[in-house]
Design a protein around this motif. Sequence first.
Motif, PDB file in Angstrom:
ATOM      1  N   ASP A 192       0.805  -1.217   0.000  1.00 27.20           N
ATOM      2  CA  ASP A 192       0.000   0.000   0.000  1.00 27.20           C
ATOM      3  C   ASP A 192       0.839   1.269   0.000  1.00 27.20           C
ATOM      4  O   ASP A 192       0.338   2.361   0.268  1.00 27.20           O
ATOM      5  CB  ASP A 192      -0.958   0.012   1.194  1.00 27.20           C
ATOM      6  N   SER A 204      -1.368   0.838   6.478  1.00 22.75           N
ATOM      7  CA  SER A 204      -2.654   0.567   7.129  1.00 22.75           C
ATOM      8  C   SER A 204      -2.482  -0.581   8.107  1.00 22.75           C
ATOM      9  O   SER A 204      -1.927  -1.628   7.749  1.00 22.75           O
ATOM     10  CB  SER A 204      -3.718   0.189   6.088  1.00 22.75           C
ATOM     11  N   THR A 250      -9.960  -2.753   7.695  1.00 24.50           N
ATOM     12  CA  THR A 250     -10.973  -1.693   7.683  1.00 24.50           C
ATOM     13  C   THR A 250     -10.328  -0.316   7.493  1.00 24.50           C
ATOM     14  O   THR A 250     -10.893   0.552   6.838  1.00 24.50           O
ATOM     15  CB  THR A 250     -11.794  -1.703   8.984  1.00 24.50           C
ATOM     16  N   CYS A 292      -9.524   0.131   3.839  1.00 26.08           N
ATOM     17  CA  CYS A 292     -10.732   0.427   3.047  1.00 26.08           C
ATOM     18  C   CYS A 292     -11.414   1.721   3.458  1.00 26.08           C
ATOM     19  O   CYS A 292     -12.461   2.073   2.896  1.00 26.08           O
ATOM     20  CB  CYS A 292     -11.722  -0.730   3.161  1.00 26.08           C
ATOM     21  N   GLU A 311     -12.914   2.385   6.289  1.00 32.04           N
ATOM     22  CA  GLU A 311     -14.117   2.191   7.102  1.00 32.04           C
ATOM     23  C   GLU A 311     -13.969   2.746   8.514  1.00 32.04           C
ATOM     24  O   GLU A 311     -14.940   2.791   9.257  1.00 32.04           O
ATOM     25  CB  GLU A 311     -14.473   0.708   7.152  1.00 32.04           C
ATOM     26  N   PHE A 346     -12.702   7.835  -0.503  1.00 30.97           N
ATOM     27  CA  PHE A 346     -13.196   6.813  -1.427  1.00 30.97           C
ATOM     28  C   PHE A 346     -12.937   7.220  -2.884  1.00 30.97           C
ATOM     29  O   PHE A 346     -12.640   6.359  -3.724  1.00 30.97           O
ATOM     30  CB  PHE A 346     -14.687   6.567  -1.222  1.00 30.97           C
ATOM     31  N   PHE A 405      -9.439   6.347  -3.372  1.00 34.82           N
ATOM     32  CA  PHE A 405      -9.302   4.887  -3.315  1.00 34.82           C
ATOM     33  C   PHE A 405      -9.796   4.258  -4.617  1.00 34.82           C
ATOM     34  O   PHE A 405      -9.182   3.327  -5.161  1.00 34.82           O
ATOM     35  CB  PHE A 405     -10.111   4.364  -2.126  1.00 34.82           C
ATOM     36  N   GLN A 406     -10.900   4.781  -5.135  1.00 28.84           N
ATOM     37  CA  GLN A 406     -11.468   4.259  -6.388  1.00 28.84           C
ATOM     38  C   GLN A 406     -10.550   4.558  -7.564  1.00 28.84           C
ATOM     39  O   GLN A 406     -10.358   3.714  -8.453  1.00 28.84           O
ATOM     40  CB  GLN A 406     -12.843   4.891  -6.603  1.00 28.84           C
ATOM     41  N   GLY A 442      -8.614   0.632  -5.833  1.00 33.05           N
ATOM     42  CA  GLY A 442      -8.729  -0.059  -4.551  1.00 33.05           C
ATOM     43  C   GLY A 442      -9.866  -1.064  -4.510  1.00 33.05           C
ATOM     44  O   GLY A 442      -9.671  -2.218  -4.122  1.00 33.05           O
ATOM     45  N   PRO A 443     -11.114  -0.691  -4.904  1.00 32.28           N
ATOM     46  CA  PRO A 443     -12.216  -1.666  -4.883  1.00 32.28           C
ATOM     47  C   PRO A 443     -11.954  -2.879  -5.776  1.00 32.28           C
ATOM     48  O   PRO A 443     -12.319  -4.009  -5.422  1.00 32.28           O
ATOM     49  CB  PRO A 443     -13.409  -0.849  -5.384  1.00 32.28           C
ATOM     50  N   VAL A 462      -9.536  -5.128  -3.874  1.00 33.30           N
ATOM     51  CA  VAL A 462     -10.203  -5.814  -2.764  1.00 33.30           C
ATOM     52  C   VAL A 462     -11.069  -6.957  -3.283  1.00 33.30           C
ATOM     53  O   VAL A 462     -11.142  -8.027  -2.679  1.00 33.30           O
ATOM     54  CB  VAL A 462     -11.037  -4.815  -1.935  1.00 33.30           C
TER      55      VAL A 462
END
Length: 864
Positions: free
Chosen positions: A508, A551, A555, A558, A560, A572, A575-576, A580-581, A584
């Motif tokens: 990461d 991280s 969580t 992500c 969270e 997000f 992250f997108q 990232g999604p 995952v």
Amino acid sequence: MKQKDIKIVVSGDICVNVHQWTTRYQCKSGFNWQYFPQLHHNVKSGAALLLAKFVSLATGAAICSPRIQINGESLPPEILRSTLELELFPVTNLEKDTSKVYRIANFLGFTGPVSGLPALLPIVDDAVNAGLVILDDNNDGFNLHEEYWPLALKSPDTSPIVIYKTNNPTSSNPLWKQIENFHLNNTIVVIYGNDLRAKGVNISKGLSWEKTALDFVWQINNNPNLTFLAKACHLVVPLGLEGAIYYQNDGAAAESRLFFMTNEFEGSFIKESQGKMYGLASCFVAGLAHSIVAGMHVQEELGKSIAEGIREGIVAAQKYYTYGFGANVEKSEFPNPLLFVEGENDFIYKEQIQDVPIRNSNNPKCQACWYIIKDKSSTGLSEIAYDIVKNGEKSALKFIPIAKFGNLITVDRTEIESYRSIKNLILEYISAKNIVRPLSIAVFGTPGSGKSFGVTEVASSIAPNLIQKLNFNLSQLQSLPDLIAAFHKVRDLSLEGKLPLVFFDEFDSSFNGHLGWLKYFLAPMQDGVFREGDSLHPLGRAIFVFAGGTSNTFTEFCGETLHDESEYKQFFKQFQSAKGPDFVSRLRGYVNILGPNQTDEHGDHLFIIRRAMLLRSLLERKTPHLINERRQAQIDDGVLRALLKAPRYKHESRSMEAILEMSRLSNARKWEQSHLPPKEQLKLHVDEEQFSRHLMQDAFYSEKIEQLAMDLHNKYVLLREEPHNPNVCCIQPWDELNEDRKNSARNLIKHIPSALRKINYDVVSVKDKPEAIEFTERELQILAEYEHKRWSLEKKEAGWKYCDTLDEQKKLHPFLIPWDSLTTVFQNKLIENVKYWPVVLTNSNFAIERLKSLCYCEAQQLEQ
């Protein structure tokens, strides 16, 4: 054991088992046919016929049951047959054990009647006055035909104890309706966990005993398909050969109890390489029956007999599996007559099977914070931690579930569940033949928490000769070609026939932007290929382990943990953009590695246990000369306390290791305080001020005992300014007390830390005067009762005796009686005394701190 005065009836579905196995002719010369494998077969009892034999062995009683002359050539065609192939298998899974017995290699199928139901048989010498009725319902017709049921079950004037073994739980069959209508209060339903799962009941398996038990409680409370079973007064659910759940419902309230083996988990006793056995459930039921019959003779409460019977059933089933069909099928007696006889050389004893009440709550938070280690320990977690370091895990954790993966040992439920999930994924991946893409797993944890070690040990415990580790730190790679070179190394290892275990450390980290490496892993993770220029190269089978560097938890990775909506939206979007999604979605599992620091003040209770296990491991590996011949660690109590109770290690496990390595222990016989590094070096790894205070705790407290005793006594003087009571000693100023009275006050002070541990508090020396806490009413009650018991013992050991009037010369005292016998007035006086403890301690710079955070349920219990 002869139990002839209690009549036992066994009945149920009828089946015989046809065994086939091959041997080689031993002669080196002979007829032509003798050079080929020799095929053998015999026929043995199955289903209710075998159950009757087990029960007869277990109880020593003459059993009323169906009977049949077993001869494979002349059996009626209506009799159900099960054909099985036997082979020689290792008796145990130990490498040094070369002995073998026959077990089942393959189930070849059933042979049933051409038409109609399989044959059922009447009970020979059926007894309407039977005290115990045992039913074997395999859903092969017995539950439909009342004419074959025991008379004691059909008679309206009888009330036998009934053990109802079934593999097909349903509320619709006539047999269950008969039981439900007339015998429910005295019926023990036995159904294996796997049979419930086969019916769609979602109960986890093999992750942790806590999770399996809590899943069962939720299902029995909420699943409408189990409503009829929830009515059962006694329900026993064996979990493999390693545990069981006993659900008891008296109509007013239901409670469940878990029985388990500490060093096993469900399904672990039987390895794939050791073959299978039929009749395990019947053997368990026979052990249960033995205990119930014994309890009937002494009129024991049925619940107690069932609890003992569960232990006996687990032991018997494990022995039955181990014995198998013997080393020689034709000569070995089956079933083995030693199944229900405790021997000196047995590998398992019923005392090894622990039990604990299961938390009955639908609150997810309360379920998540339930740990067997807390319920099974009569002392606090600190005492367990001390014991682990001093005497080792094997001695300290006899009654607590543990998981071992190679050199990794853990008792933390969260870690156990995570590691076993990862192990299951790797096992499934190795077993699958048609998967060519890598298995992708993520691992998170703080630096120094041991991310690489844990997963490596799990993988090595599965297939050490197949799996080979590779490690790449992405934060040190400079360009995309560096990553392609890493992929080539993975591919080369795969082509050699190995299964690469590839660690991508700090995956990461940034690379041309936030989480810049992620997009380059998407094709390898999804399709098992990587691109080099215009060429696509297949990676082959591999296990990708992505170890987080920035991280600490999944969580957090992500987003969270972000509670601010605008902050999360911004995260997000970034992250997108970094894929990232997509990354995952390609992961098949993750694990959060818990290091020696407390990760959550309210949820992480076992950090002190993790510290203890890490410290014990470091001592054994790096300073084995400090472990004596009795496996006891030679370490000063102050050093041990400081290492276990330091608020935080700055570099996690690396800091603990560093403190040990910086200590002068090469020629030491014991790790003394003088061997520790100076404060300037300790400061690199811990808060040296707090560390020193824990280190000197005993000295700090000991030197203030006199002052504390005097201050507390003076508080009591103020409390006793009331009309004279002839049953209470006159409260004199401290200077006027005789030495006996002063010693009694000093002893009280010395025992305050022990008393506080009963309610999960500890006394800690602090630099500045802290605020005094207030105990709850429940805590005050516990402390006052403890102190009265301690004081009474002290008096009795000094020669004092009970008398309804006080006489100091003759050593007679009216309060040398149990707490419950004291007057309410005097109980309240003792409770008032305890209220002063925090005030006196804080005046001497001692804080009262919780040993562990209490969950909501535990806090409620102390309030009640």
